[in-house]
Design a protein around this motif. Sequence first.
Motif, PDB file in Angstrom:
ATOM      1  N   SER A 150       0.858  -1.180   0.000  1.00  0.00           N
ATOM      2  CA  SER A 150       0.000   0.000   0.000  1.00  0.00           C
ATOM      3  C   SER A 150       0.896   1.232   0.000  1.00  0.00           C
ATOM      4  CB  SER A 150      -0.904   0.016   1.243  1.00  0.00           C
ATOM      5  OG  SER A 150      -0.153   0.279   2.410  1.00  0.00           O
ATOM      6  N   PRO A 151       0.352   2.417  -0.298  1.00  0.00           N
ATOM      7  CA  PRO A 151       1.175   3.635  -0.306  1.00  0.00           C
ATOM      8  C   PRO A 151       1.811   3.975   1.041  1.00  0.00           C
ATOM      9  CG  PRO A 151      -0.885   3.992  -1.489  1.00  0.00           C
ATOM     10  CD  PRO A 151      -0.994   2.668  -0.810  1.00  0.00           C
ATOM     11  N   LEU A 244      -6.171  -0.466   0.896  1.00  0.00           N
ATOM     12  CA  LEU A 244      -6.657   0.880   0.588  1.00  0.00           C
ATOM     13  C   LEU A 244      -8.036   1.099   1.205  1.00  0.00           C
ATOM     14  CD1 LEU A 244      -5.705   1.189  -3.209  1.00  0.00           C
ATOM     15  CD2 LEU A 244      -4.279   1.614  -1.193  1.00  0.00           C
ATOM     16  N   ALA A 245      -8.917   0.093   1.066  1.00  0.00           N
ATOM     17  CA  ALA A 245     -10.264   0.213   1.600  1.00  0.00           C
ATOM     18  C   ALA A 245     -10.253   0.364   3.119  1.00  0.00           C
ATOM     19  CB  ALA A 245     -11.090  -1.013   1.201  1.00  0.00           C
ATOM     20  N   MET A 246      -9.421  -0.429   3.808  1.00  0.00           N
ATOM     21  CA  MET A 246      -9.368  -0.330   5.262  1.00  0.00           C
ATOM     22  C   MET A 246      -8.866   1.034   5.713  1.00  0.00           C
ATOM     23  SD  MET A 246      -8.256  -4.062   6.735  1.00  0.00           S
ATOM     24  CE  MET A 246      -8.823  -3.529   8.347  1.00  0.00           C
ATOM     25  N   LEU A 247      -7.897   1.581   5.001  1.00  0.00           N
ATOM     26  CA  LEU A 247      -7.374   2.903   5.343  1.00  0.00           C
ATOM     27  C   LEU A 247      -8.426   3.976   5.119  1.00  0.00           C
ATOM     28  CD1 LEU A 247      -4.744   4.187   6.339  1.00  0.00           C
ATOM     29  CD2 LEU A 247      -4.080   4.504   3.953  1.00  0.00           C
ATOM     30  N   ILE A 248      -9.155   3.871   4.014  1.00  0.00           N
ATOM     31  CA  ILE A 248     -10.204   4.848   3.702  1.00  0.00           C
ATOM     32  C   ILE A 248     -11.317   4.798   4.738  1.00  0.00           C
ATOM     33  CG2 ILE A 248     -12.019   5.401   2.037  1.00  0.00           C
ATOM     34  CD1 ILE A 248     -10.008   4.369  -0.135  1.00  0.00           C
ATOM     35  N   LEU A 249     -11.752   3.602   5.112  1.00  0.00           N
ATOM     36  CA  LEU A 249     -12.847   3.477   6.068  1.00  0.00           C
ATOM     37  C   LEU A 249     -12.433   3.918   7.459  1.00  0.00           C
ATOM     38  CD1 LEU A 249     -14.466   0.105   4.948  1.00  0.00           C
ATOM     39  CD2 LEU A 249     -15.067   2.438   4.319  1.00  0.00           C
ATOM     40  N   GLY A 266     -11.704  12.320   0.930  1.00  0.00           N
ATOM     41  CA  GLY A 266     -10.372  12.908   0.856  1.00  0.00           C
ATOM     42  C   GLY A 266      -9.273  11.860   0.889  1.00  0.00           C
ATOM     43  N   VAL A 267      -9.372  10.924   1.828  1.00  0.00           N
ATOM     44  CA  VAL A 267      -8.366   9.867   1.919  1.00  0.00           C
ATOM     45  C   VAL A 267      -8.445   8.956   0.699  1.00  0.00           C
ATOM     46  CG1 VAL A 267      -7.618   7.862   3.260  1.00  0.00           C
ATOM     47  CG2 VAL A 267      -8.274   9.960   4.432  1.00  0.00           C
ATOM     48  N   ALA A 268      -9.664   8.710   0.192  1.00  0.00           N
ATOM     49  CA  ALA A 268      -9.806   7.868  -1.004  1.00  0.00           C
ATOM     50  C   ALA A 268      -9.089   8.498  -2.193  1.00  0.00           C
ATOM     51  CB  ALA A 268     -11.285   7.663  -1.326  1.00  0.00           C
ATOM     52  N   ALA A 269      -9.228   9.798  -2.357  1.00  0.00           N
ATOM     53  CA  ALA A 269      -8.529  10.476  -3.453  1.00  0.00           C
ATOM     54  C   ALA A 269      -7.021  10.335  -3.296  1.00  0.00           C
ATOM     55  CB  ALA A 269      -8.926  11.951  -3.484  1.00  0.00           C
ATOM     56  N   TRP A 270      -6.533  10.459  -2.076  1.00  0.00           N
ATOM     57  CA  TRP A 270      -5.085  10.393  -1.836  1.00  0.00           C
ATOM     58  C   TRP A 270      -4.543   8.982  -2.078  1.00  0.00           C
ATOM     59  CZ3 TRP A 270      -2.986   8.180   2.972  1.00  0.00           C
ATOM     60  CH2 TRP A 270      -1.580   8.130   2.940  1.00  0.00           C
ATOM     61  N   VAL A 271      -5.145   7.965  -1.452  1.00  0.00           N
ATOM     62  CA  VAL A 271      -4.571   6.621  -1.547  1.00  0.00           C
ATOM     63  C   VAL A 271      -4.762   6.031  -2.938  1.00  0.00           C
ATOM     64  CG1 VAL A 271      -4.788   6.153   0.921  1.00  0.00           C
ATOM     65  CG2 VAL A 271      -6.645   5.508  -0.609  1.00  0.00           C
ATOM     66  N   ALA A 280      -9.607  10.605  -8.933  1.00  0.00           N
ATOM     67  CA  ALA A 280     -11.020  10.694  -9.284  1.00  0.00           C
ATOM     68  C   ALA A 280     -11.717   9.350  -9.096  1.00  0.00           C
ATOM     69  CB  ALA A 280     -11.169  11.171 -10.727  1.00  0.00           C
ATOM     70  N   GLN A 281     -11.010   8.274  -9.415  1.00  0.00           N
ATOM     71  CA  GLN A 281     -11.590   6.942  -9.227  1.00  0.00           C
ATOM     72  C   GLN A 281     -11.813   6.657  -7.746  1.00  0.00           C
ATOM     73  OE1 GLN A 281     -12.487   4.985 -11.902  1.00  0.00           O
ATOM     74  NE2 GLN A 281     -13.536   3.800 -10.323  1.00  0.00           N
ATOM     75  N   GLY A 282     -10.906   7.114  -6.898  1.00  0.00           N
ATOM     76  CA  GLY A 282     -11.078   6.935  -5.467  1.00  0.00           C
ATOM     77  C   GLY A 282     -12.293   7.679  -4.940  1.00  0.00           C
ATOM     78  N   VAL A 283     -12.493   8.913  -5.411  1.00  0.00           N
ATOM     79  CA  VAL A 283     -13.660   9.690  -4.978  1.00  0.00           C
ATOM     80  C   VAL A 283     -14.946   9.028  -5.452  1.00  0.00           C
ATOM     81  CG1 VAL A 283     -14.857  11.896  -5.219  1.00  0.00           C
ATOM     82  CG2 VAL A 283     -12.391  11.851  -4.867  1.00  0.00           C
ATOM     83  N   ALA A 284     -14.957   8.514  -6.687  1.00  0.00           N
ATOM     84  CA  ALA A 284     -16.147   7.829  -7.198  1.00  0.00           C
ATOM     85  C   ALA A 284     -16.467   6.602  -6.362  1.00  0.00           C
ATOM     86  CB  ALA A 284     -15.934   7.441  -8.660  1.00  0.00           C
ATOM     87  N   ALA A 285     -15.443   5.826  -6.018  1.00  0.00           N
ATOM     88  CA  ALA A 285     -15.668   4.631  -5.204  1.00  0.00           C
ATOM     89  C   ALA A 285     -16.177   4.999  -3.817  1.00  0.00           C
ATOM     90  CB  ALA A 285     -14.372   3.829  -5.095  1.00  0.00           C
TER      91      ALA A 285
END
Length: 324
Positions: A150-151, A244-249, A266-271, A280-285
Amino acid sequence: MSDGVVPGGRRTAWAWARPAGGAGILGVLVWQLGTVPFLEGVRAISVWSLLAATAITALATVCSAWRWQVVARGLGVGMSLREAVAAYYTSQFLNSALPGGVLGDVHRGVQHGRDAGDVGRGLRAVAWERAAGQTVQVVLLVVVLCAMASPVRPVMVWVLAAVAGTVALGLLLVVRSRPRGAASRRARVLRAARADVRHGLLDPRAWPVVAGTSVVVAAGHTGTFLVAAWTTGTHASPAQLWPLAMLILFAMVLPVSIGGWGPREGVAAWVFGAAGLGAAQGVAAATAYGVLGLVATLPGAVLLVTDRVRRGRLRAAPVAVGTG
């Protein structure tokens, strides 16, 4: 007079700052990425994704309610699993629909406390249940981020060192600030907290349920995010998306959101951007996840209305009998 005004002013300022923080994050994302990712996250939702999210949420809700039931029973304010599931659905809906993301839990604790005849214990049961779930979530998050790519994996050593230092400092402060007088208010609070943990969380009949259900709940929420990511067109394997999902949640626990919205996006866009999947894909998800989560908790809205009607009839019943 000033002593009474200042705390109230601070509480009011914090009440406004929490949703303002979430709105600010969303505003920055719209400024940088536009509204297209948010709209795509809504448009991409399909029937199968709604069904999958609803089924996963149902399982997670039953496990959460079971965890709450066990903790509440240890604190002496037990309830049936059916009552716990209904109340948990309602609290999840309120958490998703109202600013702050915790008003549903407060409602759940107060209502159950009133029904059990002890509002204090009712609120404490909710607080310990939520704290136990988030503790397990943090442990799982650390394990996953250390074990999977992960990042943030390159800096996990420093993160663990910082966490260990913070925990050690906190324990030291607790030990050094141990109250001397057995009758002091702090001593009573500490004794009550120790008793709550011993009977509600660490009892041999409680901790296996608390730990096991917390793992299932964390996996369920993460699985729902994977459904949202794949629904919005993310072409990545579960192994790549899971950390990524665990970090976002986990970002949703930050106290600056509007019903969970803001830090999550915000975190979804970053990771997602750091992982090469696109901000953009992170924000959509994340947007799809928010909508799926709200729809999956709609049974809580029905249960809330039903409970209000039932309680209203119970309150009116003695009056009707008396006037007849």
